[in-house]
Motif scaffolding. Structure first.
Motif, PDB file in Angstrom:
ATOM      1  N   ILE A 288      32.925  -6.210  26.685  1.00 10.31           N
ATOM      2  CA  ILE A 288      33.293  -5.469  28.004  1.00 10.31           C
ATOM      3  C   ILE A 288      33.845  -6.535  29.158  1.00 10.31           C
ATOM      4  N   ASN A 289      34.767  -5.987  29.843  1.00  6.47           N
ATOM      5  CA  ASN A 289      35.607  -6.357  31.042  1.00  6.47           C
ATOM      6  C   ASN A 289      34.437  -6.625  32.041  1.00  6.47           C
ATOM      7  N   TYR A 290      34.247  -7.822  32.481  1.00  8.08           N
ATOM      8  CA  TYR A 290      33.379  -8.418  33.335  1.00  8.08           C
ATOM      9  C   TYR A 290      33.666  -7.793  34.614  1.00  8.08           C
ATOM     10  N   SER A 291      34.644  -7.473  35.079  1.00 10.85           N
ATOM     11  CA  SER A 291      35.030  -6.919  36.404  1.00 10.85           C
ATOM     12  C   SER A 291      34.805  -5.329  36.564  1.00 10.85           C
ATOM     13  N   MET A 292      34.142  -4.872  35.544  1.00 15.16           N
ATOM     14  CA  MET A 292      33.899  -3.236  35.661  1.00 15.16           C
ATOM     15  C   MET A 292      33.037  -2.855  37.043  1.00 15.16           C
ATOM     16  N   GLY A 293      32.194  -3.676  37.598  1.00 13.81           N
ATOM     17  CA  GLY A 293      31.472  -3.430  38.593  1.00 13.81           C
ATOM     18  C   GLY A 293      29.902  -2.921  38.047  1.00 13.81           C
ATOM     19  N   GLY A 294      29.792  -1.594  38.998  1.00 17.01           N
ATOM     20  CA  GLY A 294      28.332  -1.122  38.501  1.00 17.01           C
ATOM     21  C   GLY A 294      27.975  -1.070  37.008  1.00 17.01           C
ATOM     22  N   PRO A 295      28.895  -0.569  36.131  1.00 17.81           N
ATOM     23  CA  PRO A 295      28.564  -0.521  34.894  1.00 17.81           C
ATOM     24  C   PRO A 295      28.308  -1.744  34.051  1.00 17.81           C
ATOM     25  N   MET A 296      28.817  -2.707  34.650  1.00 20.10           N
ATOM     26  CA  MET A 296      28.825  -4.119  33.923  1.00 20.10           C
ATOM     27  C   MET A 296      27.426  -4.335  34.217  1.00 20.10           C
ATOM     28  N   SER A 297      26.964  -4.269  35.763  1.00 28.76           N
ATOM     29  CA  SER A 297      25.661  -4.733  35.971  1.00 28.76           C
ATOM     30  C   SER A 297      24.772  -3.968  35.186  1.00 28.76           C
ATOM     31  N   TYR A 298      24.876  -2.732  34.833  1.00 27.44           N
ATOM     32  CA  TYR A 298      24.083  -1.867  34.170  1.00 27.44           C
ATOM     33  C   TYR A 298      23.746  -2.619  32.638  1.00 27.44           C
ATOM     34  N   ILE A 299      25.007  -2.820  32.122  1.00 28.25           N
ATOM     35  CA  ILE A 299      24.925  -3.467  30.681  1.00 28.25           C
ATOM     36  C   ILE A 299      24.056  -4.862  30.626  1.00 28.25           C
ATOM     37  N   VAL A 300      24.380  -5.745  31.744  1.00 25.01           N
ATOM     38  CA  VAL A 300      23.594  -6.801  31.802  1.00 25.01           C
ATOM     39  C   VAL A 300      22.072  -6.611  32.058  1.00 25.01           C
ATOM     40  N   ASP A 301      21.705  -5.461  32.644  1.00 23.43           N
ATOM     41  CA  ASP A 301      20.228  -5.015  32.835  1.00 23.43           C
ATOM     42  C   ASP A 301      19.771  -4.581  31.830  1.00 23.43           C
ATOM     43  N   HIS A 302      20.346  -4.197  30.887  1.00 23.98           N
ATOM     44  CA  HIS A 302      19.703  -3.548  29.694  1.00 23.98           C
ATOM     45  C   HIS A 302      20.018  -4.123  28.252  1.00 23.98           C
ATOM     46  N   ILE A 303      20.777  -5.160  28.346  1.00 25.28           N
ATOM     47  CA  ILE A 303      21.381  -5.725  26.899  1.00 25.28           C
ATOM     48  C   ILE A 303      20.317  -6.963  26.385  1.00 25.28           C
ATOM     49  N   SER A 304      19.883  -6.751  25.397  1.00 26.12           N
ATOM     50  CA  SER A 304      18.750  -7.647  24.761  1.00 26.12           C
ATOM     51  C   SER A 304      19.426  -9.127  24.558  1.00 26.12           C
ATOM     52  N   ASP A 305      18.629 -10.256  24.989  1.00 33.32           N
ATOM     53  CA  ASP A 305      19.143 -11.571  24.733  1.00 33.32           C
ATOM     54  C   ASP A 305      19.614 -11.820  23.413  1.00 33.32           C
ATOM     55  N   HIS A 306      19.147 -10.919  22.433  1.00 33.43           N
ATOM     56  CA  HIS A 306      19.465 -11.405  21.113  1.00 33.43           C
ATOM     57  C   HIS A 306      20.853 -10.490  20.578  1.00 33.43           C
ATOM     58  N   VAL A 307      21.498 -10.058  21.810  1.00 30.30           N
ATOM     59  CA  VAL A 307      22.895  -9.403  21.213  1.00 30.30           C
ATOM     60  C   VAL A 307      23.797 -10.153  22.008  1.00 30.30           C
ATOM     61  N   MET A 308      24.867 -10.721  21.273  1.00 27.70           N
ATOM     62  CA  MET A 308      25.749 -11.319  21.885  1.00 27.70           C
ATOM     63  C   MET A 308      26.702 -10.538  22.791  1.00 27.70           C
ATOM     64  N   LEU A 309      26.770 -11.262  23.992  1.00 29.73           N
ATOM     65  CA  LEU A 309      27.562 -10.529  25.278  1.00 29.73           C
ATOM     66  C   LEU A 309      28.872 -11.456  25.324  1.00 29.73           C
ATOM     67  N   VAL A 310      30.046 -10.601  25.243  1.00 29.49           N
ATOM     68  CA  VAL A 310      31.197 -11.295  25.261  1.00 29.49           C
ATOM     69  C   VAL A 310      32.053 -10.352  26.271  1.00 29.49           C
ATOM     70  N   LEU A 311      32.285 -11.507  27.319  1.00 30.50           N
ATOM     71  CA  LEU A 311      32.784 -10.782  28.544  1.00 30.50           C
ATOM     72  C   LEU A 311      34.377 -11.123  28.578  1.00 30.50           C
ATOM     73  N   ASP A 312      35.148  -9.900  28.759  1.00 37.32           N
ATOM     74  CA  ASP A 312      36.493 -10.091  28.668  1.00 37.32           C
ATOM     75  C   ASP A 312      37.056 -10.422  30.152  1.00 37.32           C
ATOM     76  N   CYS A 313      37.388 -11.679  30.320  1.00 38.14           N
ATOM     77  CA  CYS A 313      37.977 -12.043  31.844  1.00 38.14           C
ATOM     78  C   CYS A 313      39.212 -12.124  31.835  1.00 38.14           C
ATOM     79  N   TYR A 314      40.098 -11.526  30.902  1.00 39.42           N
ATOM     80  CA  TYR A 314      41.575 -11.803  31.124  1.00 39.42           C
ATOM     81  C   TYR A 314      42.384 -11.489  32.346  1.00 39.42           C
TER      82      TYR A 314
END
Length: 844
Positions: free
Chosen positions: A85-111
């Motif tokens: 996910i694009n890390y600069s998406m704001g609120g939706p990005m924070s929502y993902i961070v709040d709900h994603i499991s530590d066991h799921v790899m989170l790749v942040l698109d910072c291009y």
């Protein structure tokens, strides 16, 4: 690599499908990453926000789904091996961070180097730009703190992000050896398929033998356009065969005023110099599949940049697309991609962007067209380096490894009983400081002890002041998140006002982290005490700051108050240092608010059971949700008081319904108010019903209140709304309540299409003004609507059903008298809200 590895790529806007052809860079990027990973053997799903409903479930063997911020999506993201996910998406990005499991790899698109790009806009309204930046910064940093891997576009970006990760403590002695910043530039598809080959320039009157200079993409503020415009003016006078075409100069997905200003100034210059539709042509954004025709039939495309940090760190999406389209380019470079093309003789280098340089270079190209043709082969050779299947290999290797740096470091810290990487002030220093005489504290503070010492000093000073104050008897403490114009703080202001009518104002304290100055001034006039909430200080300092006694009244307003203050109050309840506390929760869906924090949930459950913690919510449906969540039946409903100025509180006349003036109020930054659902349904109403038999239908309009201009989602709401409804829709930014009431009073129907609500304060305000309701079953509907009596219940997620309800209201088969009867019912039902007194409900 196992074929079973699954990857979810999350986009806000649409990706290119037959249904959606006007695609911005973010959607193109997501689709490219998905294609590349799919070609590398991954099972890929692309998720698009539900604001863009999909009519297909897959394309090119890639699954397509819609998403919204709800429990279903929170569960879904945790079924994949990796999420991008694009890390600069704001609120939706924070929502993902709040709900994603530590066991799921989170790749942040910072291009997109968002820290620098936003800073480079040169906004006219700098205070607003700065304020928005500060809010967004918290989302960006929060995202980086959770990421496993970080995608950047080039080596300069890698250096920048390495520094950022170091400052945030993500790069540290433990993580140093892991390469987490991966260079994954914007890529291109291998295919150069032309579905509908034609020369679009002929439709503008441009001849095959004319020399066509193309500008393709938005006229953004960081592009130094003025010298180019002066050059275009000169060349147009000198060469009859010179044509300049601007395609997509105005980005329909970005309504930022600074972005719009550059386009408007360009258009004004061209028109005032009589060049419009003669030698200079403006074309709106073109379909995704049609852009190749614009590339193939132009002589050369120009890209000019303003020197600076933004240019150094950028990776020009449009330039990458030019490479895909194999069109020659002239540019001053400065960005890494353009410089690499210049080095490979695949682009013409401008020494600078002065008028004289631009004129000389372009004049030479007009005279010698063959020069541009030689560039095409070089561009085609460079293109092979950026095929998506090659570009995504660093991601592929990372996902295949199954190594999750965030989880690994978390386990490392747990196993070794290590504190978080953020610097902590030694407890002994604060302890000593809290016991130090005031004179010594002043000396220490002047000599520059860390901010925690300054906070300690402040709290001790407050405590000493209170010890000498004349406040006697029970005190009343109210804790709030920022005091702004959203529902919960405004309700709290009314709560405090009711309390000042029953107890001495000097006995009341509001603890808050900041807010809107006019609202703070209103609170000050009540004569109560105001204290600043400080994020991060511990319970002992909070108790020293406030001096709460055992029998004092404490109210926590919303789940969103600072967690250190919340935890302090809960601890005081658990240790019998406070008899009881009240929590007024304004948020719905408790599973989204408390997540997987089992410790906190158990604490709350035990305190509710003991009777020490009382929880109130604004609606019956929300009470049912929280009672179920906390395994209790003790959570109660508090009736909200709703008031509107007397001049607006009245019943409507029959003639008021000759036109239906719909309104919907609520911030658009996270999409939860469903503005796009309402826009879609009204657009469908216009296209499928009204346009076929206009005489059968009333006219209508839509007023959308509290829709911002600068954030990503609000820009899309405005663009899509204007595109679909034209002048039938009006947008207004967040207003003080009195101004908002004036806008609401001019309407006669309220739409509630919210994805989440706890009550819907704006709906009740509309009822007091005699509005007909079109409402879904978001919490609060029990209190506000009787289907068919004062409006209609509707599933707003079903656009067909939504449209049919709207059609029933605007259709003249339903008389004005029928609509007035509904309006009168709304007005009568809303009278109960006026009588609510918060002191009586909370104390008695």
């Amino acid at each position: 690599m196992s074929q079973s590895k699954s990857c979810l790529v999350i986009s806000y806007g649409p990706v290119p499908t037959p249904q959606y052809q006007k695609i911005e860079g973010g959607g193109m990027r997501c689709w490219g990453l998905a294609l590349g990973l799919q070609q590398n053997g991954y099972d890929v799903t692309v998720a698009i926000n539900q604001s863009f409903p999909l009519d297909i479930s897959s394309q090119d063997d890639i699954a397509l789904i819609n998403w919204q911020e709800d429990e279903e999506f929170a569960d879904l993201i945790n079924t994949f091996d990796a999420v991008i996910i694009n890390y600069s998406m704001g609120g939706p990005m924070s929502y993902i961070v709040d709900h994603i499991s530590d066991h799921v790899m989170l790749v942040l698109d910072c291009y997109v180097p968002i820290y620098i790009e936003v800073s480079a806009r040169n906004a006219k309204d700098m205070p607003t730009e700065y304020r928005n930046y500060s809010v967004d910064l918290t989302h960006w940093n929060k995202a980086l703190m959770r990421g496993d891997y970080f995608l950047c576009a080039n080596e300069p970006q890698k250096h920048m992000y390495t520094g950022a990760l170091g400052a945030l403590g993500i790069l540290n002695p433990y993580s140093y050896k892991t390469n987490r910043v991966l260079v994954v530039p914007f890529g291109v598809e291998e295919s150069l398929t032309i579905n509908n080959p034609h020369n679009p320039y002929t439709e503008l009157g441009i001849k095959k033998n004319d020399f066509t200079l193309l500008w393709f993409g938005g006229l953004y503020p960081w592009f130094n356009i003025k010298p180019l415009l002066a050059t275009i003016k000169r060349l147009s006078k000198e060469f009859d065969n010179f044509k300049f075409v601007i395609v997509g100069g105005k980005n329909p997905y970005n309504q930022n005023p600074d972005f719009q200003r550059q386009y408007d100034e360009t258009y004004k210059f061209i028109k005032s110099n009589h060049l419009l539709d003669k030698s200079v042509f403006f074309v709106d954004w073109v379909d995704y599949n049609d852009r190749i025709n614009w590339y193939q039939h132009a002589n050369i495309v120009i890209s000019i940049n303003s020197p600076g940090e933004e240019n150094t760190y950028s990776w020009r999406t449009r330039v990458m697309d030019f490479v895909w389209g194999e069109i020659p380019m002239i540019t001053n470079g400065g960005d890494p991609l353009s410089d690499s093309l210049i080095s490979a003789n695949a682009a013409i280098k401008l020494a600078n962007t002065s008028e004289e340089t631009l004129y000389n270079e372009l004049q030479a190209l007009i005279v010698d067209k063959k020069r541009t043709k030689k560039l095409k082969n070089a561009v085609a050779n460079q293109k092979k380096l950026y095929y998506w299947s090659n570009v995504v290999r660093p991601i592929s290797i990372a996902i295949s490894s199954d190594y999750k740096p965030y989880l690994a470091e978390k386990k490392f810290k747990l196993d070794n009983r290590l504190q978080p990487t953020a610097p902590q002030t030694p407890p002994s220093r604060i302890k000593k400081l809290s016991r130090a005489p005031r004179r010594i504290v002043g000396i220490i503070r002047r000599k520059g002890v860390k901010r925690s010492a300054a906070v300690a000093y402040s709290t001790i000073a407050n405590r000493m002041k209170r010890a000498k104050s004349t406040v006697k008897g029970k005190r009343y403490f109210f804790f709030s998140h920022p005091i702004d114009y959203t529902g919960a703080p405004l309700v709290l202001l009314d709560v405090i006002k009711d309390f000042t009518e029953k107890v001495p104002a000097k006995n009341i304290s509001l603890i808050y982290p900041g807010g809107e100055k006019p609202l703070i001034n209103r609170i000050r006039k009540l004569g109560i005490s105001l204290d600043k909430a400080v994020l991060g200080i511990g319970g002992r300092l909070i108790r020293a700051q406030l001096g709460i006694k055992k029998d004092d009244f404490v109210l926590l307003n919303t789940v969103a108050i600072y967690s250190n203050y919340r935890d302090c109050i809960l601890w005081m309840l658990e240790t019998d240092q406070l008899n009881e506390a009240t929590w007024f929760i304004h948020e719905d869906k408790p599973e989204l608010r408390f997540g997987e924090d089992k410790g906190l949930i158990n604490r709350i459950e035990n305190l509710i059971k003991s009777g020490k913690l009382k929880i109130f919510v604004p609606s019956h449906q929300t009470a049912e949700e929280y009672n179920d969540y906390f395994s209790t039946d003790k959570i109660k409903v508090i009736t909200l008081r709703v008031e509107v100025p007397e001049i607006y509180e009245s019943e409507h006349k029959t003639s008021d319904f000759n036109t239906i003036r719909f309104m919907l109020s609520g911030t658009s930054t996270d999409g939860r108010k469903g503005q796009l659902l309402a826009i879609s349904a009204l657009a469908k109403l216009q296209a499928e019903y009204i346009s076929k038999d206009p005489s059968q239908y009333r006219d209508f309009s839509l007023t959308l209140l509290a829709v911002g201009k600068d954030d990503y989602i609000s820009s899309q709401v405005r663009s899509i709304g204007k595109g679909l409804l034209g002048n039938k829709v009006a947008f207004y930014e967040t207003k003080p309540k009195d101004e908002a009431m004036e806008f609401t009073s001019k309407c006669n129907a309220t739409i509630c299409s919210s994805l989440n609500e706890t009550f819907g304060l704006f709906v009740a305000e509309g009822m007091l003004m005699g509005h007909i309701l079109i409402r879904n079953k978001a919490s609060g509907y029990h209190e506000q609507i009787v289907d068919g009596k004062n409006g209609y219940l509707v599933n707003t997620n079903n656009i067909n059903e939504f449209t049919k309800i709207l059609e029933k209201i605007v259709n003249k088969n339903q008389s004005n008298a029928d609509l007035k009867k509904m309006s009168d019912s709304s007005f009568e039902m809303a009278q109960k809200f006026k009588k609510a007194n918060y002191y009586d409900q909370l104390i008695n």
